[in-house]
Design a protein around this motif. Structure first.
Motif, PDB file in Angstrom:
ATOM      1  N   VAL A  61       3.062  -0.466  -6.238  1.00  0.00           N
ATOM      2  CA  VAL A  61       4.009   0.240  -7.111  1.00  0.00           C
ATOM      3  C   VAL A  61       5.036  -0.725  -7.695  1.00  0.00           C
ATOM      4  O   VAL A  61       5.449  -0.608  -8.842  1.00  0.00           O
ATOM      5  CB  VAL A  61       4.752   1.353  -6.335  1.00  0.00           C
ATOM      6  N   THR A  62       5.433  -1.709  -6.893  1.00  0.00           N
ATOM      7  CA  THR A  62       6.577  -2.536  -7.303  1.00  0.00           C
ATOM      8  C   THR A  62       6.268  -4.019  -7.437  1.00  0.00           C
ATOM      9  O   THR A  62       7.091  -4.770  -7.944  1.00  0.00           O
ATOM     10  CB  THR A  62       7.719  -2.394  -6.263  1.00  0.00           C
ATOM     11  N   LYS A 118       8.427 -13.288  -3.224  1.00  0.00           N
ATOM     12  CA  LYS A 118       8.177 -13.896  -1.908  1.00  0.00           C
ATOM     13  C   LYS A 118       7.000 -14.843  -2.011  1.00  0.00           C
ATOM     14  O   LYS A 118       6.066 -14.587  -2.783  1.00  0.00           O
ATOM     15  CB  LYS A 118       7.746 -12.829  -0.893  1.00  0.00           C
ATOM     16  N   MET A 159       0.768   0.991   9.315  1.00  0.00           N
ATOM     17  CA  MET A 159      -0.498   0.542   9.899  1.00  0.00           C
ATOM     18  C   MET A 159      -0.626   0.971  11.370  1.00  0.00           C
ATOM     19  O   MET A 159      -1.607   0.643  12.023  1.00  0.00           O
ATOM     20  CB  MET A 159      -0.610  -0.989   9.814  1.00  0.00           C
ATOM     21  N   LEU A 199       8.410  -7.461   6.010  1.00  0.00           N
ATOM     22  CA  LEU A 199       7.522  -7.363   4.842  1.00  0.00           C
ATOM     23  C   LEU A 199       8.118  -6.410   3.814  1.00  0.00           C
ATOM     24  O   LEU A 199       8.557  -6.850   2.770  1.00  0.00           O
ATOM     25  CB  LEU A 199       6.096  -6.968   5.243  1.00  0.00           C
ATOM     26  N   ARG A 200       8.080  -5.124   4.097  1.00  0.00           N
ATOM     27  CA  ARG A 200       8.790  -4.106   3.301  1.00  0.00           C
ATOM     28  C   ARG A 200       9.099  -2.980   4.264  1.00  0.00           C
ATOM     29  O   ARG A 200       8.352  -2.771   5.221  1.00  0.00           O
ATOM     30  CB  ARG A 200       7.899  -3.534   2.170  1.00  0.00           C
ATOM     31  N   LYS A 243      -4.112  -4.120   0.575  1.00  0.00           N
ATOM     32  CA  LYS A 243      -3.943  -3.217   1.715  1.00  0.00           C
ATOM     33  C   LYS A 243      -2.536  -3.280   2.319  1.00  0.00           C
ATOM     34  O   LYS A 243      -1.991  -2.276   2.759  1.00  0.00           O
ATOM     35  CB  LYS A 243      -4.984  -3.593   2.777  1.00  0.00           C
ATOM     36  N   LEU A 244      -1.954  -4.473   2.354  1.00  0.00           N
ATOM     37  CA  LEU A 244      -0.706  -4.618   3.109  1.00  0.00           C
ATOM     38  C   LEU A 244       0.349  -5.528   2.475  1.00  0.00           C
ATOM     39  O   LEU A 244       1.521  -5.172   2.433  1.00  0.00           O
ATOM     40  CB  LEU A 244      -1.028  -5.159   4.518  1.00  0.00           C
ATOM     41  N   LEU A 245      -0.078  -6.700   1.999  1.00  0.00           N
ATOM     42  CA  LEU A 245       0.921  -7.740   1.706  1.00  0.00           C
ATOM     43  C   LEU A 245       1.771  -7.466   0.470  1.00  0.00           C
ATOM     44  O   LEU A 245       2.886  -7.969   0.368  1.00  0.00           O
ATOM     45  CB  LEU A 245       0.232  -9.105   1.591  1.00  0.00           C
ATOM     46  N   ALA A 246       1.240  -6.701  -0.480  1.00  0.00           N
ATOM     47  CA  ALA A 246       2.034  -6.373  -1.671  1.00  0.00           C
ATOM     48  C   ALA A 246       2.039  -4.860  -1.847  1.00  0.00           C
ATOM     49  O   ALA A 246       1.106  -4.179  -1.437  1.00  0.00           O
ATOM     50  CB  ALA A 246       1.439  -7.040  -2.901  1.00  0.00           C
ATOM     51  N   ASN A 247       3.104  -4.346  -2.434  1.00  0.00           N
ATOM     52  CA  ASN A 247       3.173  -2.912  -2.742  1.00  0.00           C
ATOM     53  C   ASN A 247       2.764  -2.725  -4.205  1.00  0.00           C
ATOM     54  O   ASN A 247       3.448  -3.204  -5.097  1.00  0.00           O
ATOM     55  CB  ASN A 247       4.590  -2.399  -2.511  1.00  0.00           C
ATOM     56  N   GLU A 251       4.612   4.273   1.821  1.00  0.00           N
ATOM     57  CA  GLU A 251       3.703   3.155   2.100  1.00  0.00           C
ATOM     58  C   GLU A 251       2.317   3.667   2.490  1.00  0.00           C
ATOM     59  O   GLU A 251       1.306   3.043   2.182  1.00  0.00           O
ATOM     60  CB  GLU A 251       4.268   2.267   3.217  1.00  0.00           C
ATOM     61  N   ALA A 285       7.867   4.139  -4.380  1.00  0.00           N
ATOM     62  CA  ALA A 285       8.311   3.181  -3.367  1.00  0.00           C
ATOM     63  C   ALA A 285       9.824   3.199  -3.302  1.00  0.00           C
ATOM     64  O   ALA A 285      10.500   3.597  -4.257  1.00  0.00           O
ATOM     65  CB  ALA A 285       7.827   1.780  -3.724  1.00  0.00           C
TER      66      ALA A 285
END
Lengths: 232, 89
Positions: free
Chosen positions: B73-74, B43, A64, A56-57, B67-71, A93, A100
């Motif tokens: 900030v970027t 993506k 998590m 994912l990143r 919450k999770l799938l994208a950041n 994160e 980031a």
């Protein structure tokens, strides 16, 4: 100084960090990310590596992990938290540090010694260094390019929260000395309270002469001295 | 409840350097497509989700993005329903 070295699936600098803490006279303990036990520690360290395969990143899945709620609470209580490389990515994160870390501008995995300048010698992580000292410390990452919004960056610079910056051997901030494209050559930052430090270079890999440099040792001695004044 | 197939497009924020896109851009130009002006790589994720309605499914996935799938900030994201979920081989 009792230190929790938190390990995730895919951590690979955990033993180096353990050894570095031991070397300066600290007491490290590995804490598995599922074991939510941070009580009784003076500091928490998140090691480098490739937690969850960087899926994912980088750092996004590790953030998590069950223990991260405890790490966040520890940091909010003012406890010292150090994140190195993947540990820095996880701290970003998790929202403990702003910004980031994205793909290196070179698109290459950069594994080499770099020079970084101590921009803050008044934090609990850096007090054994002189302000402006140039350290030679290795990096090893593919995603170390520090990005943040313009407003965040201005705030970081305005508040003096850049702890380390990539520089040439003689201490100049140059484009050539920037290994990954980070904004303003940022190699490490602290949070607003100064108790959370994230950095891409690996001080734990520069702690003995046989490793080629001992410039990273100061980080661990600084923490030891700051956290155990009675014993120092 | 029915199962909805959701498409999530995670896109690099405008203005941020996109090194993958830059590398692909260079490759395309070197192959002769000199008119290519810019390439940016993001993506696409597909997700099957049980929800009472397509709107509820989108709402849930947007929460997942935050919450999770994208950041934040970027990256930006777009969520859309692309149909009923099916087993694909």
């Amino acid at each position: 100084m009792r230190v929790a070295v938190v390990t995730f699936p895919g951590s690979n600098c955990d033993y180096d960090l353990y050894k570095a803490v031991q070397l300066v006279g600290g007491e490290p303990t590995f804490v598995w990310h599922r074991d939510r036990q941070l009580a009784g520690y003076d500091a928490v360290m998140l090691p480098g590596g490739f937690s969850y395969g960087d899926y994912l990143r980088a750092g996004a899945i590790a953030r998590m992990s069950p223990i991260m709620d405890d790490v966040v609470a520890f940091a909010h209580r003012g406890g010292p938290v150090l994140g190195i490389c993947n540990g820095f990515q996880i701290l970003c994160e998790a929202g403990l540090l702003p910004g980031a870390l994205v793909r290196n501008a070179s698109l290459r995995f950069e594994s080499k010694d770099v020079h970084i300048r101590v921009e803050r010698a008044d934090t609990l992580f850096t007090s054994d260094y002189d302000h402006g000292r140039v350290l030679r410390i290795p990096i090893a990452h593919g995603e170390g390019n520090y990005e943040a919004g313009e407003a965040t960056l201005e705030q970081l610079e305005g508040d003096g929260r850049v702890a380390f910056r990539y520089v040439s051997a003689d201490g100049e901030v140059t484009e050539a000395a920037n290994p990954n494209g980070s904004w303003h050559n940022i190699a490490g930052i602290v949070n607003d309270r100064g108790n959370v430090l994230g950095m891409m270079p690996h001080p734990e890999r520069a702690t003995e002469a046989i490793l080629g440099s001992t410039d990273g040792l100061g980080l661990f001695t600084s923490m030891l001295r700051s956290l155990a004044p009675a014993a120092a | 409840m029915s199962s909805h197939r959701i498409e999530i497009r995670v896109k690099p924020r405008p203005g941020l350097l996109n090194p993958e896109g830059k590398a692909i851009h260079h490759a395309l130009v070197s192959l002769g497509w000199t008119g290519v002006e810019d390439v940016r790589v993001g993506k696409v994720m597909y997700l099957d989700l049980d929800a009472p309605s397509p709107e509820a499914a989108v709402e849930a996935v947007e929460a997942m993005c935050r919450k999770l799938l994208a950041n934040p900030v970027t990256e930006d994201y777009e969520v859309s329903v692309v149909g009923e979920a099916e087993v694909v081989g």
